[in-house]
Design a protein around this motif. Structure first.
Motif, PDB file in Angstrom:
ATOM      1  N   ASP A  44       9.358  25.406 -28.444  1.00  0.00           N
ATOM      2  CA  ASP A  44       8.111  25.449 -27.679  1.00  0.00           C
ATOM      3  C   ASP A  44       7.210  26.594 -28.131  1.00  0.00           C
ATOM      4  OD1 ASP A  44       8.765  23.243 -26.085  1.00  0.00           O
ATOM      5  OD2 ASP A  44       9.878  24.499 -24.667  1.00  0.00           O
TER       6      ASP A  44
ATOM      7  N   SER B 170       2.495  26.411 -19.051  1.00  0.00           N
ATOM      8  CA  SER B 170       3.149  27.647 -19.466  1.00  0.00           C
ATOM      9  C   SER B 170       2.551  28.122 -20.784  1.00  0.00           C
ATOM     10  CB  SER B 170       4.655  27.398 -19.626  1.00  0.00           C
ATOM     11  OG  SER B 170       5.306  28.504 -20.214  1.00  0.00           O
TER      12      SER B 170
ATOM     13  N   ASN C  55      10.202  26.390 -22.598  1.00  0.00           N
ATOM     14  CA  ASN C  55      11.621  26.622 -22.318  1.00  0.00           C
ATOM     15  C   ASN C  55      12.414  27.038 -23.545  1.00  0.00           C
ATOM     16  OD1 ASN C  55      11.276  25.811 -19.594  1.00  0.00           O
ATOM     17  ND2 ASN C  55      11.432  23.664 -20.180  1.00  0.00           N
TER      18      ASN C  55
END
Length: 254
Positions: free
Chosen positions: A132, A221, A225
């Motif tokens: 990510d 975000s 993660n």
């Protein structure tokens, strides 16, 4: 592949006024991050997100694009990176039908960074779709396992003095004292353990962040993660006059 560098540069700064455009060794601070982005062999677009026309003109003069002036609501002391980046990416999609595959954050308060670090972090992200984000990190100088926070949910020392007749000390003794609890409790009494027995700890040094746009839009975000750390040995993020002077001396000696 569209690899976009975003340099967030709002005009307000209290610790070092106008630090984003403050001159350091002959050019404004923001110019260094723009040059870093332009020199990367992977980044093919560098934009600056700012709320200031003055900052925008300076950024353009050093080769960056400034396709918009950032709305005031995203340029406050409490504005979050994710709001700034979501706004920029949404604008580019709606106005230009442009979508980035990978986004690189280069903070303007970091005038000293290696181009090879930028490229290596991008390569990490390019080689594994499951990653990510990649964040630059340095070894922590302070040990969080020996840190404490105020225990607001505990009985206050003032109440202890008032309610317990066995305590003879005056309230003056407790003016600088407060109830505490350990910041980390996953390791029992880690605050009493030797440093050598504790896990190695890193902190994000604000130099380079690499992430996928889906992390912002789908996960709400800036990290996601699956986060990879990229180790660095130095930290030149500028937030105080002392840090500004240190960076200036380093650049002058190059």
């Amino acid at each position: 592949m569209n690899i976009l560098a975003i340099i967030p540069a709002r005009s307000g700064s209290k610790s070092v006024p106008h630090k984003n455009i403050r001159e350091i060794c002959g050019k404004p601070m923001i110019a260094y991050s723009i040059e870093h982005g332009l020199k990367s062999k992977y980044i093919n677009r560098v934009i600056v997100s700012t709320d200031s026309e003055q900052y925008a003109n300076i950024a353009r003069s050093y080769g960056a694009e400034v396709p918009f002036i950032r709305p005031a609501e995203y340029a406050t002391d409490t504005s979050l990176d994710i709001d700034v980046f979501r706004h920029a990416l949404t604008y580019l999609k709606e106005k230009e039908d442009y979508e980035a595959d990978i986004v690189v954050q280069l903070r303007p308060t970091y005038p000293i960074r290696k181009i090879e670090d930028i490229d290596k972090m991008i390569e990490i992200c390019m080689q594994d779709e499951s990653i990510d984000s990649v964040r630059s990190m340095s070894l922590a100088t302070e040990i969080p396992y020996k840190m404490w926070v105020e225990a607001y949910d505990s009985v206050s020392t003032e109440n202890c003095v008032r309610d317990n007749s066995d305590i003879s000390l005056s309230n003056d003794i407790f003016k600088k004292s407060f109830m505490v609890k350990p910041l980390i409790d996953s390791i029992p009494e880690c605050y009493n353990m030797p440093r050598q027995q504790l896990p190695t700890v890193y902190y994000q040094n604000a130099c380079i962040d690499v992430l996928r746009p889906r992390v912002i839009f789908e996960m709400n975000s800036m990290s996601g993660n699956v986060i990879m750390g990229y180790k660095m040995t130095e930290n030149f993020d500028i937030d105080t006059e002392e840090e500004f002077i240190r960076a200036k001396e380093y650049l002058a000696g190059e």
